[in-house]
Design a protein around this motif. Sequence first.
Motif, PDB file in Angstrom:
ATOM      1  N   GLY A   1       2.781  -8.526  -3.330  1.00  0.00           N
ATOM      2  CA  GLY A   1       2.307  -7.705  -4.459  1.00  0.00           C
ATOM      3  C   GLY A   1       2.644  -8.344  -5.797  1.00  0.00           C
TER       4      GLY A   1
ATOM      5  N   ILE B   1      -1.915  -8.362  -6.094  1.00  0.00           N
ATOM      6  CA  ILE B   1      -2.416  -7.210  -6.860  1.00  0.00           C
ATOM      7  C   ILE B   1      -3.852  -7.492  -7.310  1.00  0.00           C
ATOM      8  CG2 ILE B   1      -2.118  -5.853  -9.006  1.00  0.00           C
ATOM      9  CD1 ILE B   1       0.115  -5.253  -7.045  1.00  0.00           C
TER      10      ILE B   1
ATOM     11  N   ASP C   1       4.540  -5.440   0.472  1.00  0.00           N
ATOM     12  CA  ASP C   1       5.481  -6.298  -0.265  1.00  0.00           C
ATOM     13  C   ASP C   1       6.896  -5.894   0.150  1.00  0.00           C
ATOM     14  OD1 ASP C   1       5.280  -8.110  -3.098  1.00  0.00           O
ATOM     15  OD2 ASP C   1       7.256  -7.297  -2.594  1.00  0.00           O
TER      16      ASP C   1
ATOM     17  N   TYR D   1       8.207  -2.800  -6.005  1.00  0.00           N
ATOM     18  CA  TYR D   1       7.757  -3.098  -7.375  1.00  0.00           C
ATOM     19  C   TYR D   1       7.114  -4.477  -7.461  1.00  0.00           C
ATOM     20  CZ  TYR D   1      12.288  -5.405  -7.159  1.00  0.00           C
ATOM     21  OH  TYR D   1      13.343  -6.187  -6.763  1.00  0.00           O
ATOM     22  N   HIS D   2       6.235  -4.606  -8.465  1.00  0.00           N
ATOM     23  CA  HIS D   2       5.602  -5.881  -8.811  1.00  0.00           C
ATOM     24  C   HIS D   2       6.495  -6.528  -9.879  1.00  0.00           C
ATOM     25  CE1 HIS D   2       2.476  -8.538 -10.511  1.00  0.00           C
ATOM     26  NE2 HIS D   2       2.758  -8.030 -11.689  1.00  0.00           N
TER      27      HIS D   2
ATOM     28  N   ILE E   1       4.655  -0.684  -7.408  1.00  0.00           N
ATOM     29  CA  ILE E   1       3.346  -1.118  -6.881  1.00  0.00           C
ATOM     30  C   ILE E   1       2.468   0.101  -6.578  1.00  0.00           C
ATOM     31  CG2 ILE E   1       2.154  -2.319  -4.995  1.00  0.00           C
ATOM     32  CD1 ILE E   1       4.527  -4.227  -4.826  1.00  0.00           C
TER      33      ILE E   1
ATOM     34  N   ILE F   1      -0.221   1.288   0.574  1.00  0.00           N
ATOM     35  CA  ILE F   1       0.864   0.369   0.191  1.00  0.00           C
ATOM     36  C   ILE F   1       2.045   0.593   1.137  1.00  0.00           C
ATOM     37  CG2 ILE F   1       2.364  -0.357  -1.734  1.00  0.00           C
ATOM     38  CD1 ILE F   1      -0.708  -0.453  -2.317  1.00  0.00           C
TER      39      ILE F   1
ATOM     40  N   GLN G   1       6.206  -0.874   1.834  1.00  0.00           N
ATOM     41  CA  GLN G   1       7.307  -1.781   1.469  1.00  0.00           C
ATOM     42  C   GLN G   1       7.948  -2.289   2.754  1.00  0.00           C
ATOM     43  OE1 GLN G   1      10.567  -0.115  -0.763  1.00  0.00           O
ATOM     44  NE2 GLN G   1      11.683  -2.044  -0.724  1.00  0.00           N
TER      45      GLN G   1
END
Length: 424
Positions: A20, A25, A42, A46-47, A70, A82, A84
């Motif tokens: 990500g 993205i 990812d 978070y990105h 994200i 999404i 994680q």
Amino acid sequence: MGTRRSDANGSRPRVLVLGGGFGGIGAARKLGKSPVDVVLVDQHDYHTFQPLLYQLATGLLEQPAVGHAIRDLFHGQDNARIHQDRVVAVDFDAREARFEELEPQPYDYLVLALGAEVNFFGVEGAAEHSFPLYTLRDAVRLKNHVLERWEAADRKPELAEDGALDIVVVGGGPTGVETAGALAELYNGLLRKDYPAMPEGAGRIVLVEASPEIFSMFKPNLRTYAEKALVERGVEVRTGDVVKSITPERVTLTSGTVLPAHTLVWGAGLQGNALVRSLGLELEKGNRLGVDAELRLASHPEVFVVGDIAAIPDAKTEQVLPQLGSVALQSGEHAGETIARLVAGKETKPFKYRDKGTMATIGRGAAVVQMLGGKTMKGKKAQLAWGTVHLALLPTNEDRAKAVVDWAGAALTHQRTGRIRVET
Ligand SMILES: Cc1cc2nc3c(=O)[nH]c(=O)nc-3n(C[C@H](O)[C@H](O)[C@H](O)COP(=O)(O)OP(=O)(O)OC[C@H]3O[C@@H](n4cnc5c(N)ncnc54)[C@H](O)[C@@H]3O)c2cc1C
């Protein structure tokens, strides 16, 4: 290419995006209007906006300005899910990826966007004792360590003589130069005011580069300018020397020089994500995966590789494009668009990079920009160009507004509100 019908109601192709960052993205967002199911995984929730990590490490920005949830980026995209988790293997024959926790994820199209990771080149003690600057965690760890060393030296002044405040930055590329410049401004500005009892001149910042000059990727006029800008900020530039070994308090160079420094920032090298070594594919320089003009693996045309993990040839020059945010974003977007075209039964197009320039800031009002065609810029004009390009790379308008406010605030007041340590 055959399409597996793997979604819940058995009617839409499934696109698995691994990573990500800018590339992942970009790809997932370009599929928003396509009749596909997108799954993006990812290891973080978070990105990370890597170009601003040095600003987080030096207290100019706070964590939310550099990491963005994200899930938040896909609130408006109904066809995206999404997760994680850490991807641990990809089986190209079975067309599925495996994870630490998540059940194996099948795909019809795969976008590999796992980025690069630090390369310590086997330097003794580097993995254990240095401070790389590649992840959000790295930036917070570096900031906390530097601030902790100033507190320690303030309590026990003899520590300053032992190098507690001294920093060696390894690598004369953009990461090393930006970090050295930003650390020098943090030292000369706020930290001297925060710690008035520290002796004048305490806290040396030394930049070590193996080549004869820093910024080897830039033209000679920009190299000279950057070195001068660093020296003006009090950074000692040591070229033609190599870090041989590192302990928590000493850095030894191959010339025999031993620098007493309790902090060594590693900005000396990257390599493709570790996962690429397990794929059984031939790797190019820097452990990157070679791709065709449409960013696919020749052996598996349903697999797209984008961003830092890919060795992408420039359509005009045929030279491999540099590992930059704009290359990652544009290549990710191109992969997403190509998948959308394939699903719609349309012709695909080769990837053409729109050059935004290679650029770096050295400090307030000092930056360099070089375009692929060779045109260069320096000083305030270059810093403005740097700001414009980097604002465009931020994932949302809120992030852009926040960065502008933080930068304007710091320029006017010279404050660094992020220079606090939060214990975890
Ligand atoms: C300090 C620094 C400064 C930089 N400055 C600039 C700059 O000023 N301008 C510029 O254009 N570029 C800059 N770059 C380069 C730019 O940030 C990269 O080119 C860009 O981030 C690459 O994007 P990517 O999507 O390929 O990879 P990344 O952004 O690295 O994203 C990869 C993603 O994959 C995830 N991932 C990795 N392994 C796994 C796994 N096993 N399982 C699950 N997820 C995984 C990671 O968590 C990450 O989110 C800088 C880089 C650094 C490190």
